[in-house]
Design a protein around this motif. Structure first.
Motif, PDB file in Angstrom:
ATOM      1  N   ARG A  69      32.545  16.268   9.637  1.00 58.97           N
ATOM      2  CA  ARG A  69      33.833  16.898   9.947  1.00 58.97           C
ATOM      3  C   ARG A  69      34.777  15.975  10.693  1.00 58.97           C
ATOM      4  O   ARG A  69      35.978  16.011  10.487  1.00 58.97           O
ATOM      5  CB  ARG A  69      33.618  18.174  10.752  1.00 58.97           C
ATOM      6  CG  ARG A  69      32.961  19.291   9.918  1.00 58.97           C
ATOM      7  CD  ARG A  69      32.903  20.621  10.675  1.00 58.97           C
ATOM      8  NE  ARG A  69      32.081  20.556  11.868  1.00 58.97           N
ATOM      9  CZ  ARG A  69      32.532  20.472  13.142  1.00 58.97           C
ATOM     10  NH1 ARG A  69      33.820  20.446  13.342  1.00 58.97           N
ATOM     11  NH2 ARG A  69      31.707  20.419  14.149  1.00 58.97           N
ATOM     12  N   THR A  70      34.246  15.153  11.589  1.00 58.61           N
ATOM     13  CA  THR A  70      35.121  14.339  12.453  1.00 58.61           C
ATOM     14  C   THR A  70      35.099  12.870  12.104  1.00 58.61           C
ATOM     15  O   THR A  70      36.045  12.148  12.416  1.00 58.61           O
ATOM     16  CB  THR A  70      34.713  14.526  13.918  1.00 58.61           C
ATOM     17  OG1 THR A  70      33.372  14.064  14.102  1.00 58.61           O
ATOM     18  CG2 THR A  70      34.788  16.002  14.308  1.00 58.61           C
ATOM     19  N   GLY A  71      34.052  12.401  11.452  1.00 65.35           N
ATOM     20  CA  GLY A  71      33.971  10.976  11.124  1.00 65.35           C
ATOM     21  C   GLY A  71      33.417  10.131  12.257  1.00 65.35           C
ATOM     22  O   GLY A  71      33.369   8.908  12.121  1.00 65.35           O
ATOM     23  N   THR A  72      33.021  10.721  13.352  1.00 63.51           N
ATOM     24  CA  THR A  72      32.461   9.981  14.493  1.00 63.51           C
ATOM     25  C   THR A  72      31.107  10.567  14.860  1.00 63.51           C
ATOM     26  O   THR A  72      30.787  11.721  14.535  1.00 63.51           O
ATOM     27  CB  THR A  72      33.389  10.056  15.708  1.00 63.51           C
ATOM     28  OG1 THR A  72      33.582  11.439  16.067  1.00 63.51           O
ATOM     29  CG2 THR A  72      34.759   9.451  15.381  1.00 63.51           C
ATOM     30  N   ASP A  73      30.284   9.733  15.545  1.00 60.07           N
ATOM     31  CA  ASP A  73      28.972  10.213  15.977  1.00 60.07           C
ATOM     32  C   ASP A  73      29.119  11.191  17.136  1.00 60.07           C
ATOM     33  O   ASP A  73      30.056  11.116  17.935  1.00 60.07           O
ATOM     34  CB  ASP A  73      28.093   9.028  16.394  1.00 60.07           C
ATOM     35  CG  ASP A  73      27.780   8.109  15.220  1.00 60.07           C
ATOM     36  OD1 ASP A  73      27.539   6.900  15.449  1.00 60.07           O
ATOM     37  OD2 ASP A  73      27.786   8.600  14.067  1.00 60.07           O
ATOM     38  N   ILE A  74      28.202  12.065  17.201  1.00 62.73           N
ATOM     39  CA  ILE A  74      28.238  13.071  18.259  1.00 62.73           C
ATOM     40  C   ILE A  74      27.797  12.445  19.575  1.00 62.73           C
ATOM     41  O   ILE A  74      26.911  11.579  19.623  1.00 62.73           O
ATOM     42  CB  ILE A  74      27.341  14.278  17.870  1.00 62.73           C
ATOM     43  CG1 ILE A  74      27.604  15.441  18.798  1.00 62.73           C
ATOM     44  CG2 ILE A  74      25.863  13.906  17.849  1.00 62.73           C
ATOM     45  CD1 ILE A  74      26.935  16.745  18.339  1.00 62.73           C
ATOM     46  N   ASP A  75      28.486  12.877  20.628  1.00 65.59           N
ATOM     47  CA  ASP A  75      28.120  12.359  21.945  1.00 65.59           C
ATOM     48  C   ASP A  75      27.157  13.329  22.636  1.00 65.59           C
ATOM     49  O   ASP A  75      26.851  14.418  22.151  1.00 65.59           O
ATOM     50  CB  ASP A  75      29.367  12.124  22.793  1.00 65.59           C
ATOM     51  CG  ASP A  75      30.219  13.371  22.891  1.00 65.59           C
ATOM     52  OD1 ASP A  75      31.207  13.358  23.617  1.00 65.59           O
ATOM     53  OD2 ASP A  75      29.869  14.392  22.204  1.00 65.59           O
ATOM     54  N   THR A  76      26.695  12.904  23.814  1.00 69.52           N
ATOM     55  CA  THR A  76      25.671  13.688  24.516  1.00 69.52           C
ATOM     56  C   THR A  76      26.218  15.027  24.976  1.00 69.52           C
ATOM     57  O   THR A  76      25.549  16.061  24.867  1.00 69.52           O
ATOM     58  CB  THR A  76      25.145  12.893  25.723  1.00 69.52           C
ATOM     59  OG1 THR A  76      24.657  11.617  25.258  1.00 69.52           O
ATOM     60  CG2 THR A  76      24.000  13.624  26.419  1.00 69.52           C
ATOM     61  N   ALA A  77      27.461  15.045  25.488  1.00 70.23           N
ATOM     62  CA  ALA A  77      28.031  16.284  26.013  1.00 70.23           C
ATOM     63  C   ALA A  77      28.214  17.310  24.894  1.00 70.23           C
ATOM     64  O   ALA A  77      27.921  18.506  25.049  1.00 70.23           O
ATOM     65  CB  ALA A  77      29.365  16.004  26.691  1.00 70.23           C
ATOM     66  N   THR A  78      28.704  16.838  23.712  1.00 65.73           N
ATOM     67  CA  THR A  78      28.908  17.764  22.595  1.00 65.73           C
ATOM     68  C   THR A  78      27.580  18.298  22.077  1.00 65.73           C
ATOM     69  O   THR A  78      27.444  19.494  21.777  1.00 65.73           O
ATOM     70  CB  THR A  78      29.666  17.073  21.467  1.00 65.73           C
ATOM     71  OG1 THR A  78      30.900  16.542  21.976  1.00 65.73           O
ATOM     72  CG2 THR A  78      29.980  18.030  20.323  1.00 65.73           C
ATOM     73  N   LEU A  79      26.568  17.392  21.994  1.00 62.37           N
ATOM     74  CA  LEU A  79      25.258  17.837  21.522  1.00 62.37           C
ATOM     75  C   LEU A  79      24.636  18.824  22.497  1.00 62.37           C
ATOM     76  O   LEU A  79      24.015  19.807  22.090  1.00 62.37           O
ATOM     77  CB  LEU A  79      24.345  16.623  21.321  1.00 62.37           C
ATOM     78  CG  LEU A  79      22.949  16.920  20.772  1.00 62.37           C
ATOM     79  CD1 LEU A  79      23.056  17.527  19.384  1.00 62.37           C
ATOM     80  CD2 LEU A  79      22.093  15.657  20.735  1.00 62.37           C
ATOM     81  N   ARG A  80      24.809  18.561  23.805  1.00 64.51           N
ATOM     82  CA  ARG A  80      24.254  19.483  24.802  1.00 64.51           C
ATOM     83  C   ARG A  80      24.910  20.849  24.683  1.00 64.51           C
ATOM     84  O   ARG A  80      24.256  21.893  24.774  1.00 64.51           O
ATOM     85  CB  ARG A  80      24.478  18.900  26.201  1.00 64.51           C
ATOM     86  CG  ARG A  80      24.013  19.805  27.336  1.00 64.51           C
ATOM     87  CD  ARG A  80      24.194  19.098  28.670  1.00 64.51           C
ATOM     88  NE  ARG A  80      23.839  20.002  29.750  1.00 64.51           N
ATOM     89  CZ  ARG A  80      24.673  20.848  30.348  1.00 64.51           C
ATOM     90  NH1 ARG A  80      25.949  20.898  29.944  1.00 64.51           N
ATOM     91  NH2 ARG A  80      24.257  21.646  31.322  1.00 64.51           N
TER      92      ARG A  80
END
Length: 217
Positions: A188-199
């Motif tokens: 959806r975004t074209g970028t890797d997910i970060d820790t805060a979003t995954l949490r």
């Protein structure tokens, strides 16, 4: 070679006989009224032609004009047949008969002209509604489709009991689920997910989210 056979038609024979008698009666009446020579023969032709013309008009369109002139020609033909049957003294015809015979050419000419040049009646056609036109499809914008794409609700993950075990040991099922979430975020975004979003998506503690990110890297 084809051999032609003539078969008598009773209806046609009857029509010829009746027409000949009516023609002769009209000629005798015109001659009694003073129309001699070719004029006496022209009167029955005029009456019969007007009768046929009005009848042809009636077959095509039942108008008042056609009925009017059909009745006029029919009365003229029947009147001549009745008058020559002995009801009138043809040796001394009345003045009214002479007047009618003398005025017939103008009357027949008027009737034939009106029948020939009468406008053809046309019905009012029912208007046909135009077929509905399908609206042209709106151009799609890939960026707008991405923006309008509903955010998928993450599957609820059972809360993990907090224990004193090291955070480096993450259950494989949780890692697989986290990998699906990360893949969806990248699509959806074209970028890797970060820790805060995954949490936030998984609802796990911060240290466990960091361990999962480390395994996904």
């Amino acid at each position: 070679m084809h051999r032609w056979s003539i078969r008598p038609d009773p209806v046609l024979i009857q029509a010829v006989i009746a027409g000949a008698l009516s023609f002769a009666h009209l000629h005798d009446l015109a001659a009694a009224a003073g129309q001699s020579g070719w004029k006496g023969w022209a009167y029955p032709v005029s009456v019969d032609l007007l009768l046929v013309a009005a009848w042809r008009r009636l077959r095509a369109h039942h108008t008042r004009l056609a009925w009017c002139w059909f009745l006029v020609a029919l009365v003229a033909s029947l009147g001549a047949n009745v008058a020559t049957a002995g009801f009138l003294d043809l040796a001394h015809p009345p003045a009214l008969l002479r007047l009618g015979v003398a005025g017939w050419p103008a009357l027949a000419f008027l009737g034939g002209t009106l029948l020939a040049h009468a406008p053809t009646p046309t019905g009012n056609p029912t208007p046909v509604p135009p077929a509905p036109v399908d609206p042209a499809p709106e151009p799609t914008d890939p960026a707008a489709e991405v923006e309008r794409e509903p955010v998928t609700t993450p599957e609820p993950t059972p809360a993990l009991p907090q224990s004193s075990a090291p955070t480096s040991s993450v259950p494989p099922a949780l890692v697989d689920h986290a990998r699906k979430v990360a893949t969806d975020h990248r699509t959806r975004t074209g970028t890797d997910i970060d820790t805060a979003t995954l949490r936030a998506r998984l609802g796990v503690p911060e240290d466990l989210a960091g361990a999962i990110v480390a395994q996904l890297a």
